[in-house]
Design an enzyme around this catalytic site. Structure first.
Site, short mmCIF file in Angstrom:
data_model
loop_
_atom_site.label_atom_id
_atom_site.label_comp_id
_atom_site.label_asym_id
_atom_site.label_seq_id
_atom_site.Cartn_x
_atom_site.Cartn_y
_atom_site.Cartn_z
N GLY A 1 29.83 -11.29 -42.28
CA GLY A 1 30.02 -10.59 -42.25
C GLY A 1 31.30 -9.91 -41.69
N SER B 1 34.59 -9.52 -42.35
CA SER B 1 35.50 -8.73 -42.89
C SER B 1 36.41 -7.75 -42.16
CB SER B 1 35.25 -8.16 -44.73
OG SER B 1 34.15 -7.46 -44.59
N GLY C 1 36.50 -4.41 -38.56
CA GLY C 1 35.43 -4.76 -37.11
C GLY C 1 35.35 -5.33 -35.74
N TYR D 1 15.43 -0.18 -35.64
CA TYR D 1 16.09 -0.39 -35.34
C TYR D 1 15.83 -0.95 -34.12
CZ TYR D 1 21.15 -1.84 -34.34
OH TYR D 1 22.65 -2.11 -33.83
N LYS E 1 17.20 -5.64 -34.38
CA LYS E 1 17.76 -5.34 -33.72
C LYS E 1 16.86 -6.87 -32.80
CE LYS E 1 21.84 -6.08 -33.26
NZ LYS E 1 22.60 -6.63 -34.12
#
Length: 296
Positions: free
Chosen positions: A30, A32, A34, A181, A185
């Site tokens: 991931g 790509s 930020g 969530y 996490k």
């Protein structure tokens, strides 16, 4: 909060590195945009080899950047890039990324589990497709990428896994606010806890890193009220510098501390690396107005 759908950009930073990632090969999920892209660009400035595994191969209507535009930025920063369009939920994509990294660069030194999905809905409101998405990307994706990279990491003289996940804070507050969530996490963090112990004899360092404050990402901006919320955020550059400090050993670890099995925060790592002023990382809000991140 972190997500694979992160907004780009880094902040000018007061961090002075004591080590380098030159010629190291980094496989990141991931990356790509930020936080993931910021970490990749910081490594690229050292001359690292960056393998990007990300879903965005074509421009997205709401998200800036693709795996290919990220690769261009990495090479412009001084690194070598291998952009791969793939999904951490798919075994063949992850296995292919590991194989491609080894074929192109001769091995893998560092795995960064950055890919993550976020939904802060309460239990009665969360859509089960979103629940499954978070479990598949956050927990299974982290486990799978780490698992399949192990042979290459064992062959490295400095194998490391760094996962962007929080400390295992069992205060029921966090489970009560957004259980789905939190479970996702904490599943990532349990992977850190378990692999650090399992791989101790192999010399592979396994750690987690989490921001003390909100970080400006596309995932946050796309939430209701997100544009206002990020005014109290820091830029992704603080996580990039903190990750660099962990991966190069620039953060001082006092005896009997270990360089594996840690749940670091960005401020903790950078303070140990000699940073005393964090204001350059802010988007403009004074330090006492920054929004604290969850799980801390």
């Amino acid at each position: 909060m972190t997500s694979s759908n992160d907004a780009p950009g880094t902040a000018a930073a007061p961090y002075q590195a004591a080590g380098s990632l030159r010629n190291r090969t980094v496989l990141i999920s991931g990356g790509s945009r930020g936080i993931g892209l910021a970490i990749a660009l910081r490594a690229a400035r050292d001359g690292a080899n960056i393998v990007l595994l990300a879903k965005t191969g074509q421009p997205h209507a709401r998200l800036e950047g693709t795996v290919y535009s990220a690769a261009e930025q990495i090479e412009a920063a001084g690194g070598q890039a291998l952009p791969l369009v793939g999904d951490v939920r798919k075994d063949d994509d992850v296995a292919g990324a590991v194989a491609a990294a080894v074929e192109r660069f001769g091995g893998i030194d560092i795995v960064i589990n950055n890919a993550s999905a976020i939904d802060l809905s309460r239990t009665d409101a969360v859509d089960m497709k979103r629940y499954d998405l978070m479990q598949d990307i956050n927990v299974r994706g982290t486990f799978l990428l780490s698992k399949l990279a192990l042979p290459a990491l064992r062959a490295s003289d400095a194998g490391q896994i760094l996962t962007l996940s929080p400390p295992l804070n069992l205060d029921p507050k966090w489970a009560g606010l957004h259980l789905a969530y939190t479970m996702a996490k904490y599943g990532m963090s349990l992977t850190t806890l378990g692999l650090a112990e399992e791989l101790r004899a192999d010399g592979i360092s396994v750690n987690s890193l989490w921001p003390c404050t909100l970080i400006d990402t596309a995932a946050i901006r796309n939430m209701p009220g997100g544009e206002a919320i990020v005014k109290g955020a820091r830029g992704p550059g603080i996580m990039a510098d903190a990750a660099h400090a962990v991966l190069t050993g620039s953060n001082v670890v006092l005896e009997p501390g270990s360089r594996s099995g840690n749940f670091y925060t960005d401020e903790q790592v950078l303070a140990a690396a000699g940073v005393t002023d964090f204001t350059p990382y802010s988007l403009g809000a004074p330090e006492d107005r920054l929004v604290a991140d969850i799980f801390l």
